[in-house]
Design a protein around this motif. Sequence first.
Motif, PDB file in Angstrom:
ATOM      1  N   ILE A  30       0.841  -1.202   0.000  1.00 57.80           N
ATOM      2  CA  ILE A  30       0.000   0.000   0.000  1.00 57.80           C
ATOM      3  C   ILE A  30       0.874   1.249   0.000  1.00 57.80           C
ATOM      4  N   GLY A  31       0.587   2.153  -0.928  1.00 50.73           N
ATOM      5  CA  GLY A  31       1.300   3.428  -0.978  1.00 50.73           C
ATOM      6  C   GLY A  31       2.703   3.344  -1.545  1.00 50.73           C
ATOM      7  N   PHE A  32       3.122   2.170  -2.049  1.00 43.67           N
ATOM      8  CA  PHE A  32       4.483   2.031  -2.590  1.00 43.67           C
ATOM      9  C   PHE A  32       4.609   2.792  -3.907  1.00 43.67           C
ATOM     10  N   LYS A  33       5.769   3.413  -4.102  1.00 42.92           N
ATOM     11  CA  LYS A  33       6.063   4.121  -5.339  1.00 42.92           C
ATOM     12  C   LYS A  33       7.225   3.430  -6.041  1.00 42.92           C
ATOM     13  N   LYS A  34       6.998   3.064  -7.285  1.00 42.28           N
ATOM     14  CA  LYS A  34       7.993   2.315  -8.048  1.00 42.28           C
ATOM     15  C   LYS A  34       9.233   3.172  -8.307  1.00 42.28           C
ATOM     16  N   GLU A  73      -8.391   1.952  -3.886  1.00 42.31           N
ATOM     17  CA  GLU A  73      -9.262   0.808  -3.629  1.00 42.31           C
ATOM     18  C   GLU A  73     -10.113   1.081  -2.397  1.00 42.31           C
ATOM     19  N   LEU A  74     -11.417   0.879  -2.493  1.00 42.39           N
ATOM     20  CA  LEU A  74     -12.330   1.127  -1.391  1.00 42.39           C
ATOM     21  C   LEU A  74     -12.226   0.030  -0.343  1.00 42.39           C
ATOM     22  N   THR A  75     -12.371   0.432   0.933  1.00 43.65           N
ATOM     23  CA  THR A  75     -12.339  -0.517   2.050  1.00 43.65           C
ATOM     24  C   THR A  75     -13.543  -0.227   2.954  1.00 43.65           C
ATOM     25  N   ASP A  76     -13.639  -0.947   4.066  1.00 41.90           N
ATOM     26  CA  ASP A  76     -14.731  -0.724   5.012  1.00 41.90           C
ATOM     27  C   ASP A  76     -14.232  -0.157   6.336  1.00 41.90           C
ATOM     28  N   ASN A  77     -13.038   0.420   6.334  1.00 43.93           N
ATOM     29  CA  ASN A  77     -12.459   1.004   7.546  1.00 43.93           C
ATOM     30  C   ASN A  77     -12.400   2.522   7.387  1.00 43.93           C
ATOM     31  N   THR A  78     -13.074   3.242   8.275  1.00 46.10           N
ATOM     32  CA  THR A  78     -13.122   4.709   8.177  1.00 46.10           C
ATOM     33  C   THR A  78     -11.742   5.330   8.236  1.00 46.10           C
ATOM     34  N   LEU A  81      -7.191   5.879   4.761  1.00 44.30           N
ATOM     35  CA  LEU A  81      -7.205   7.154   4.065  1.00 44.30           C
ATOM     36  C   LEU A  81      -6.336   7.074   2.810  1.00 44.30           C
ATOM     37  N   ALA A  82      -6.854   7.590   1.716  1.00 44.27           N
ATOM     38  CA  ALA A  82      -6.104   7.638   0.454  1.00 44.27           C
ATOM     39  C   ALA A  82      -5.984   9.084   0.009  1.00 44.27           C
ATOM     40  N   ILE A  83      -4.830   9.424  -0.547  1.00 45.58           N
ATOM     41  CA  ILE A  83      -4.592  10.771  -1.075  1.00 45.58           C
ATOM     42  C   ILE A  83      -4.825  10.748  -2.571  1.00 45.58           C
ATOM     43  N   ASN A  84      -5.734  11.575  -3.038  1.00 50.95           N
ATOM     44  CA  ASN A  84      -5.951  11.753  -4.468  1.00 50.95           C
ATOM     45  C   ASN A  84      -5.207  13.017  -4.902  1.00 50.95           C
ATOM     46  N   ALA A 393     -10.697   4.173   2.026  1.00 46.97           N
ATOM     47  CA  ALA A 393     -10.009   3.856   0.773  1.00 46.97           C
ATOM     48  C   ALA A 393      -8.506   3.829   1.016  1.00 46.97           C
ATOM     49  N   LEU A 394      -7.794   3.090   0.203  1.00 43.43           N
ATOM     50  CA  LEU A 394      -6.336   3.014   0.272  1.00 43.43           C
ATOM     51  C   LEU A 394      -5.754   3.156  -1.127  1.00 43.43           C
ATOM     52  N   GLU A 395      -4.609   3.813  -1.210  1.00 36.96           N
ATOM     53  CA  GLU A 395      -3.916   3.952  -2.488  1.00 36.96           C
ATOM     54  C   GLU A 395      -2.998   2.749  -2.691  1.00 36.96           C
ATOM     55  N   ASN A 396      -3.236   2.007  -3.733  1.00 40.48           N
ATOM     56  CA  ASN A 396      -2.394   0.858  -4.031  1.00 40.48           C
ATOM     57  C   ASN A 396      -1.059   1.302  -4.623  1.00 40.48           C
ATOM     58  N   SER A 397      -0.149   0.346  -4.751  1.00 45.20           N
ATOM     59  CA  SER A 397       1.129   0.600  -5.407  1.00 45.20           C
ATOM     60  C   SER A 397       0.905   1.079  -6.841  1.00 45.20           C
ATOM     61  N   ASN A 398       1.784   1.948  -7.315  1.00 48.20           N
ATOM     62  CA  ASN A 398       1.665   2.430  -8.698  1.00 48.20           C
ATOM     63  C   ASN A 398       2.462   1.563  -9.673  1.00 48.20           C
TER      64      ASN A 398
END
Length: 436
Positions: A30-34, A73-78, A81-84, A393-398
Amino acid sequence: MSFSIGLSGLQAAAKDLEVTGNNVANSGTIGFKKSRAEFADIYASSFYTCVNKSAVGVRLDAVTQQFSQGNVELTDNTLDLAINGEGFFVLNSEAGQDGKVYTRNGAFQVDRDGYVVNSSGQRLQAYPPTTPNSAVSAFDTGKLEDIQLPLDNMAPKATTEVELQVNLNSDETVITGTTPPGPAFAFPTAPATDVDPTSYNWSTTYQVYDSLGKPRDVTMYFVKTAPDNWAVHVGMRDSAGVMQDVGGGTNTAIFTAAGVFDTATSTPNPIAVSVGPFLTPPDDNGAGALAFSIDMSNSTQYHNSRNNLNDVTQDGYTSGTLSGFDVDADGAIFSRYSNGKSYVLGQVAMANFKNPQGLQQLGDNNWGESYNSGEPIYAAAGDGRLGSIQSCALENSNVDLSQELVNMITAQRNYEANAKTISTSDQMTQTILNIR
């Protein structure tokens, strides 16, 4: 010379495979940057010439991070947090400069003390509210602190202000205090009796809250005494069920020729309500005395319209148990309670850098400030170039696995070709040694 050229090519291809393999290995992080391996050619220089003409190999120039947006990706945990967009979450950790590290991994949770932390126990940083324990969304952006979620219940609050918006029918009959049309208005003295319905034109009932959070019914009686003039009485029942006058006697509501409430001539406005000893023992819950004001400034009087309570708002509420938390797109965190109220707990702080690629990788999906990155610029989500925050929501690896597999094949071919260069050079050297 050919051996060194081939060897440098082998080393470059191996490093390319290493970087590609690291990207593939972290494709689910999660949140990894290539990262990308960047190479530069090597030239032999001559003391007597100013132009380099002879290429003798390749070297690794840099491994640069690519901060493109990953899929959300959407999750069920408030607290996921994802950064757009651009920016980083700020974490409190002694590992970074001034105890701060930065991450795109928004998988947060609550520790036993109520602090919002990541899986390593590093605390999320936020701006505190300027008015604690309120619903006012104003924050002290000059201060960063650990965000702590309350785990206790909300205490009740006694009503102090009521805003009442009613519409009165201008065609109602004037009640003169004689029968007909009706007797003078008076509160009853016996428990089993109510106000004579012929002594007023209309009444409405709503609720306020006492000091222990118990809802109490307030009844307001409207008596038309002259065109555009109304007498207003406020009553509440005591513990014996007798309707008591709590509005200080007769209050007047006067309207203009346009049907608008006249704040200058209506007396008093707001109406002061004082609830005396009948809300203290021997009442059933032992609440203290209650005092609040009733503002009718937004009320109206129109022709051929029904008497109606359009809106009532009051600032009291009963006690509430914690039911959850919410995070909006600006990063404001709210606590929700069973009584329908919410408190603002803080606003998630974000950071940005002039050169994010210059950040120092610290592991655990964290980066640290470096000379190349420049100093962090702190702000809230949506400010300047900073992106918005999406809760649950969580930001997946790019990492694009298809692209990485192609890169892996290319690096493998490069490795084989450079190995062939060394093999060919060896054969040429062997041929020369075999000359007799």
